[in-house]
Design a protein around this motif. Structure first.
Motif, PDB file in Angstrom:
ATOM      1  N   GLN A 151     -52.898   8.497   6.587  1.00 51.36           N
ATOM      2  CA  GLN A 151     -51.668   8.719   5.827  1.00 51.36           C
ATOM      3  C   GLN A 151     -51.502  10.189   5.484  1.00 51.36           C
ATOM      4  O   GLN A 151     -50.411  10.751   5.599  1.00 51.36           O
ATOM      5  CB  GLN A 151     -51.692   7.900   4.542  1.00 51.36           C
ATOM      6  CG  GLN A 151     -51.183   6.478   4.699  1.00 51.36           C
ATOM      7  CD  GLN A 151     -50.970   5.823   3.337  1.00 51.36           C
ATOM      8  OE1 GLN A 151     -51.640   6.150   2.358  1.00 51.36           O
ATOM      9  NE2 GLN A 151     -50.049   4.900   3.274  1.00 51.36           N
ATOM     10  N   HIS A 155     -48.576  12.525   6.716  1.00 49.70           N
ATOM     11  CA  HIS A 155     -47.766  13.192   5.704  1.00 49.70           C
ATOM     12  C   HIS A 155     -47.655  14.672   6.011  1.00 49.70           C
ATOM     13  O   HIS A 155     -46.570  15.270   5.914  1.00 49.70           O
ATOM     14  CB  HIS A 155     -48.403  12.960   4.335  1.00 49.70           C
ATOM     15  CG  HIS A 155     -47.579  13.470   3.196  1.00 49.70           C
ATOM     16  ND1 HIS A 155     -48.019  14.444   2.333  1.00 49.70           N
ATOM     17  CD2 HIS A 155     -46.329  13.152   2.763  1.00 49.70           C
ATOM     18  CE1 HIS A 155     -47.093  14.707   1.443  1.00 49.70           C
ATOM     19  NE2 HIS A 155     -46.056  13.925   1.674  1.00 49.70           N
ATOM     20  N   LEU A 216     -45.683  10.695  -0.339  1.00 52.30           N
ATOM     21  CA  LEU A 216     -46.742   9.703  -0.552  1.00 52.30           C
ATOM     22  C   LEU A 216     -47.445   9.899  -1.880  1.00 52.30           C
ATOM     23  O   LEU A 216     -48.143   9.006  -2.359  1.00 52.30           O
ATOM     24  CB  LEU A 216     -47.761   9.780   0.592  1.00 52.30           C
ATOM     25  CG  LEU A 216     -47.195   9.498   1.984  1.00 52.30           C
ATOM     26  CD1 LEU A 216     -48.311   9.524   3.018  1.00 52.30           C
ATOM     27  CD2 LEU A 216     -46.486   8.168   2.014  1.00 52.30           C
ATOM     28  N   ASP A 220     -48.591   6.156  -3.609  1.00 54.72           N
ATOM     29  CA  ASP A 220     -49.929   5.995  -3.040  1.00 54.72           C
ATOM     30  C   ASP A 220     -50.503   4.667  -3.506  1.00 54.72           C
ATOM     31  O   ASP A 220     -51.157   4.583  -4.534  1.00 54.72           O
ATOM     32  CB  ASP A 220     -50.835   7.159  -3.466  1.00 54.72           C
ATOM     33  CG  ASP A 220     -52.177   7.107  -2.742  1.00 54.72           C
ATOM     34  OD1 ASP A 220     -53.055   7.887  -3.120  1.00 54.72           O
ATOM     35  OD2 ASP A 220     -52.353   6.284  -1.834  1.00 54.72           O
TER      36      ASP A 220
END
Length: 413
Positions: A151, A155, A216, A220
């Motif tokens: 992730q 990102h 994010l 999260d």
């Protein structure tokens, strides 16, 4: 190969060894888990907890009925039922026929009774189940860490792409403004410059929503902070990209359609297509989100232009119908096979178009339907085209093509 054990599992092993020592008088206890050596496929054992202490226990356990040296015995040589001698027990740690460790214990002063052996077996069963749960927890934690890492990398990539997109977009908007200022009113190129400026503004709006949607840090759901557990997951910001929580307001379909038609006419001229429109001057206002309506109609018009061959026609008409405003977008393209019609609004579904040369992602219509549903409207597709979507001028509509019908609720008086 087993995952590294957690400190909680090691503490459990120590507590079970203490139980053997204090309640059952064991003078020696060692718990082994399997370890897979790189140079060998044969599973071997490594001690993780022992009494009295590791060095002494390992030295004394060499006298037990193990088939190999106690510091690294071979698990394959231990029977599934364990090894029992008058004062020694060697029990495998088993779960669902998988052996992944041993419990070794002995007592100096007296033999083990049948009842005591059953209690030691219960301890082995407890350790087996705990080991399985610990391994699954470790695997899940590792998977989550890998997911968080991916992730974070995604990102960063999206952030970089977004940053690189903003610079040429700013330049494009600046050039569009300069052209609009320099070109005189009535110059056909001024309309083209205005279309460039409108589309660049639209791109900037979408990029802003994209920037918010990929933040994010605020979404999260795999955060390591225990204080976040149980908190509600925040929704992504409302907008066309997220298709959620759209703000509805009175808006004019005509004002949204006319700029889109100007842009479409420029594209149609280049492709050799004819565009016909029928947009009343005084259409009732609809309850909708202007950005979402623009996204839906733009997508439908773009598709009509994209899938209509040179020499074809695209018809765009809007009219009042009961408590709704109907927008028809019709083309004289090759049409849609019957087997594709039912799945046309599914994400990533392109049907017969997937085999063609025209690129696409199969997302536009799925997004359009979701946006329309958020605005309490409806969207339908017909192939061959519907007569209601054809602007007649003493000519009969062809028996092919496609019609899309969008219905939006009018603002209540």
């Amino acid at each position: 190969m087993l995952m590294p054990t957690s400190s909680e599992f090691i503490e459990l092993c120590r507590s079970q060894i203490a139980l053997l020592t204090q309640a059952m008088g064991a003078s020696l206890s060692v718990i082994y888990l399997t370890e897979e050596l790189v140079e060998s496929s044969q599973a071997r054992l490594m001690p993780i907890a022992a009494y009295p202490d590791n060095a002494v226990a390992l030295e004394r356990s060499s006298r037990l009925a193990l088939p190999a040296a106690a510091d690294s015995p071979e698990i394959d040589a231990i029977p599934a039922t364990g090894i029992t001698q008058p004062r020694q027990l060697v029990l495998p740690l088993i779960h669902e026929e998988l052996v992944f460790g041993l419990l070794v214990t002995e007592r100096d002063d007296r033999p083990w009774t049948t009842w005591e052996r059953s209690q030691v077996e219960r301890i082995a069963d407890t350790l087996s189940l705990a080991c399985v749960m610990d391994q699954r927890a470790q695997w899940l934690d590792q998977s989550q860490q890998q997911h968080r890492s991916r992730q974070s990398q995604q990102h960063d990539v999206l952030d970089n792409l977004l940053h690189q997109l903003k610079s040429p977009l700013t330049a494009l908007r600046t050039f569009g403004k300069l052209l609009v200022k320099k070109l005189q009113a009535g110059d056909p190129n001024r309309e083209i410059a205005g279309s460039i400026l409108r589309e660049s503004d639209r791109l900037q709006e979408l990029l802003q929503q994209f920037d918010e949607a990929i933040d994010l840090d605020s979404v999260d759901v795999l955060a390591e902070d225990a204080s976040l557990v149980g908190r509600p997951i925040p929704l992504l910001p409302a907008g066309v990209l997220t298709t959620s929580n759209l703000e509805l307001m009175p808006c004019s379909v005509s004002e949204i359609l006319l700029p889109l038609i100007e842009t479409a006419e420029a594209i149609a001229q280049e492709k050799g297509l004819l565009i016909k429109t029928e947009i009343p001057n005084f259409l009732p206002l609809v309850s909708a989100n202007p950005g979402a309506v623009r996204e839906v109609l733009s997508n439908l018009i773009d598709n009509a232009l994209k899938y209509t061959p040179s020499g074809g026609e695209v018809h765009i008409r809007a009219r009042e119908h009961g408590d709704r405003v109907r927008i028809w977008i019709t083309d004289t393209g090759y049409g849609i096979p019957p087997e594709d019609l039912e799945r046309l609004f599914e994400r990533h579904y392109r049907g017969a178009q997937a085999k063609g040369d025209i690129p696409g992602t199969g997302l536009g219509l799925a997004i359009a339907r979701r946006l329309i549903e958020q605005m309490h409207g409806s969207i339908q597709v017909f192939s061959p085209l519907k007569n209601e979507g054809w602007i007649t001028e003493d000519d009969q509509p062809p028996k092919q093509g496609t019609s899309f019908l969008v219905e939006l609720l009018m603002v209540k008086a």
